[in-house]
Design a protein around this motif. Structure first.
Motif, PDB file in Angstrom:
ATOM      1  N   VAL A  56       0.826  -1.214   0.000  1.00 52.17           N
ATOM      2  CA  VAL A  56       0.000   0.000   0.000  1.00 52.17           C
ATOM      3  C   VAL A  56       0.854   1.255   0.000  1.00 52.17           C
ATOM      4  N   SER A  57       1.848   1.328   0.869  1.00 54.75           N
ATOM      5  CA  SER A  57       2.773   2.452   0.992  1.00 54.75           C
ATOM      6  C   SER A  57       2.066   3.709   1.479  1.00 54.75           C
ATOM      7  N   GLU A  58       2.668   4.878   1.201  1.00 58.12           N
ATOM      8  CA  GLU A  58       2.238   6.105   1.859  1.00 58.12           C
ATOM      9  C   GLU A  58       0.884   6.618   1.375  1.00 58.12           C
ATOM     10  N   VAL A  83      11.994  -2.226  -7.767  1.00 54.00           N
ATOM     11  CA  VAL A  83      11.569  -1.151  -6.876  1.00 54.00           C
ATOM     12  C   VAL A  83      12.740  -0.792  -5.976  1.00 54.00           C
ATOM     13  N   MET A  84      12.643   0.376  -5.347  1.00 51.86           N
ATOM     14  CA  MET A  84      13.661   0.783  -4.379  1.00 51.86           C
ATOM     15  C   MET A  84      13.155   0.461  -2.978  1.00 51.86           C
ATOM     16  N   HIS A  85      14.043   0.005  -2.110  1.00 51.49           N
ATOM     17  CA  HIS A  85      13.706  -0.111  -0.704  1.00 51.49           C
ATOM     18  C   HIS A  85      13.240   1.258  -0.195  1.00 51.49           C
ATOM     19  N   ASP A  86      12.289   1.263   0.732  1.00 50.07           N
ATOM     20  CA  ASP A  86      11.763   2.522   1.260  1.00 50.07           C
ATOM     21  C   ASP A  86      12.852   3.444   1.780  1.00 50.07           C
ATOM     22  N   LEU A  87      13.726   2.896   2.620  1.00 50.47           N
ATOM     23  CA  LEU A  87      14.759   3.750   3.201  1.00 50.47           C
ATOM     24  C   LEU A  87      15.774   4.200   2.163  1.00 50.47           C
ATOM     25  N   MET A  88      15.989   3.374   1.130  1.00 53.79           N
ATOM     26  CA  MET A  88      16.876   3.783   0.042  1.00 53.79           C
ATOM     27  C   MET A  88      16.243   4.929  -0.747  1.00 53.79           C
TER      28      MET A  88
END
Length: 609
Positions: A219-221, A476-481
């Motif tokens: 879902v994400s932000e 995809v990119m990792h969230d923190l990345m």
């Protein structure tokens, strides 16, 4: 420690691109002495070399000194300006030398506006270099990295230290078998392992035997109730959903879940909007006993208000388990097996605060380093003490970034233009890197595409990208990345989107812009931006008013003559003014309604894609 820390500063790489242009045979033959005074070219080259030597020190000191950050931004802006102007002069000269047909007379370079602008940017860089003593900047030699992880570094290894957590969650699932619907949240800070733990449950065959249906949705932000509902339907029907209206979607999902025992994972939840959650969860109420919605979230107060709601708080790993992850990724003790290195490694792991991703990335960074001095360089790095105000940016990840070669840093930061969790096409990203001149061949007869693939694979091997399951080309990119890339991109990159809303704005320094929502119209109308290089519509960026879209497009093109990348989602006609964009390297019209292309397209002499 600064001398040993920086492998290649971000701006050093950019300065090298401009210097390479100045000394290239083609540029010298076409421009130097003919269109540009040789003394001016030498002044620019000298200024760039002097500023480049200070960039590495400035990039580290910027986090603790606002004046240094402003200096760095000014230098970065000047480099963009210099590169654009030199590109313009070269292209004009090249066109004149190759095209014999009558063209507008090439400007007299001895008194042209372009030369005046180049003289101004040279003086600007020289003045910045003079501030080094005032700001306490010193020259740091930079080199290139020979580090290359083995081809197996992308494989995911053992999950360490989560057996007790898995058993606790399985017990919660079993205890909830008497309820028609249970909602369980795994709560923890970013990259502590929430998603990994959820995957362990989702892929546990014995546990899943008791469920009729299961679905996994990231879902994400931006929690869009309609889109998330549609994604649940797609998951439980193997990817098919032809419905659009929310009412139809809810009825369809309710019918599919009715009298079924289901296990639905909603990964990376941020929204705590109670109205949205109540609306979303309604179709889930009629499943069989034991049906479960499992959430992963960084926020304790996220989740729908239902009768049977439980939270499970996931703590960081112990230092011993973090050491196991670090050792696994650093190939310890197979290739780095000394007691002295282990002592240093365990002290590094203590600084990772129990986060698996931090231990993993630093382990990979040290995989091919075998000397005590190299491991101590990481342990004693000044970056651990950086006063980074954004709590999402971990010093361990900053260290991994700073040890990238300069050419990889620019490629990584460019990815901040994608929305979080956006599935991007590897080949398309490489074409964008090419268009922005981020790729530099290092071998004879090596194509830009080959260089791009090497850079991409190198970044992926360092865990900066991860492959989408069951797909060879999407990542995809990792969230923190992604947070790290956005943080490092600063004011030069801007992504306008619905979820960012008022929190994001285009600034005068913005060179790269992406949009995934019509909110762009609101921001652009008051914008003074005239030096964009990138203009990307990504994902759902669609204007509902085509005439307004065309008007805005023409305005963008008339103001931003240095554009290199253009991609549209909603465009009815091809503006003739696009033919004046002689710097353009990448043009995507694949999502538009344009049926024919005008002859002016043939004037885009530098178009690659």
């Amino acid at each position: 420690m600064a001398e040993a820390l920086v492998v290649g500063a971000f701006l050093s790489g950019f300065a090298n691109v401009v210097i390479d242009r100045l000394i290239s045979t083609e540029f010298v033959n076409l421009v130097v002495g003919k269109k540009l005074n040789r003394q001016l070219v030498e002044r620019l080259k000298t200024a760039l070399l002097a500023a480049k030597a200070l960039a590495a020190d400035a990039e580290q000191k910027q986090f603790g000194n606002e004046l240094v950050k402003e200096w760095l931004d000014s230098l970065r802006d000047a480099l963009y300006t210099a590169d654009d102007l030199l590109d313009h002069v070269f292209i004009k000269a090249e066109i004149r030398s190759k095209v014999r047909s009558r063209l507008p007379r090439f400007l007299n370079m001895s008194n042209s506006k372009t030369v005046t602008k180049i003289e101004e940017v040279v003086k600007r860089i020289e003045d910045l270099q003079k501030l080094k003593d005032t700001l306490g900047l010193k020259e740091i030699p930079t080199g290139s990295s020979s580090w290359r992880p083995p081809s197996t570094s992308l494989e995911r290894g053992t999950v360490y230290g989560r057996d007790d957590d898995k058993q606790a969650l399985i017990k919660m699932l079993i205890d909830n078998n008497d309820h028609k619907l249970s909602v369980i949240s795994i709560v923890g800070m970013g990259r502590v392992g929430k998603t990994t733990l959820a995957q362990c449950l989702y892929n546990n065959e014995d546990l899943m035997k008791g469920f009729d249906l299961k679905a996994w949705i990231c879902v994400s932000e931006n929690f869009d109730v309609v889109e998330t509902t549609k994604n649940v339907i797609k998951e439980i029907t193997s990817g098919f959903c032809s419905l659009d209206g929310f009412n139809l979607l809810q009825h369809d999902l309710k019918e599919k879940l009715s009298e079924k025992k289901f296990f639905v994972v909603l990964d990376d939840i941020w929204s705590n909007d109670g109205d949205k959650w109540k609306s979303f969860i309604t179709p889930f109420q009629d499943g069989r006993k034991g049906s479960t919605v499992l959430l992963t979230t960084r926020k304790e107060n996220v989740g729908p208000i239902v009768q049977n709601y439980n939270s499970y708080f996931l703590n960081g790993l112990s230092d011993d388990y973090c050491w196991s992850i670090f050792a696994d990724n650093s190939s310890f003790p197979e290739s780095n097996g000394s007691s002295e290195l282990e002592g240093i490694g365990r002290m590094i792991v203590k600084k990772c605060d129990g986060l698996p991703l931090a231990a993993e990335t630093l382990g990979l960074l040290l995989r091919s380093k075998h000397d005590v001095e190299e491991w101590n360089m990481i342990l004693l790095s000044d970056i651990w003490e950086f006063p980074v105000t954004d709590s999402k940016i971990l010093p361990a990840l900053l260290i991994s970034y700073y040890h990238l070669p300069a050419y990889l840093k620019r490629c990584f930061v460019y990815c901040s233009l994608y929305p979080k969790d956006h599935k991007f096409d590897k080949d398309e990203l490489i074409l964008l890197w090419m268009a922005e001149d981020l790729l530099r061949p290092r071998k004879r007869r090596e194509t830009f595409e080959e260089v791009g693939r090497e850079c991409f694979d190198d970044l992926a091997s360092r865990l900066l990208f991860k492959q989408v399951e069951h797909s060879e080309k999407y990542f995809v990119m990792h969230d923190l990345m992604h947070d790290l890339a956005t943080f490092l991109a600063g004011e030069f990159y801007c992504r306008l989107s619905e979820e960012l809303g008022e929190n994001e704005d285009m600034r005068i320094l913005t060179r790269h812009l992406s949009c995934d929502y019509p909110i762009f119209e609101k921001f652009y109308s008051s914008s003074r931006i005239e030096s964009l290089r990138t203009f990307l519509f990504i994902s759902n960026a669609q204007f509902h008013d085509r005439n307004e879209s065309t008007r805005l497009t023409c305005d963008i093109l008339s103001k931003n003559k240095y554009l290199r990348v253009l991609s549209f989602d909603e465009l009815a006609i091809f503006p003739d003014s696009m033919g004046k964009l002689i710097h353009l390297r990448y043009l995507s019209l694949s999502q538009t309604n344009i049926k024919t292309l005008p002859e002016s397209l043939c004037k885009l002499y530098n178009l690659q894609t």
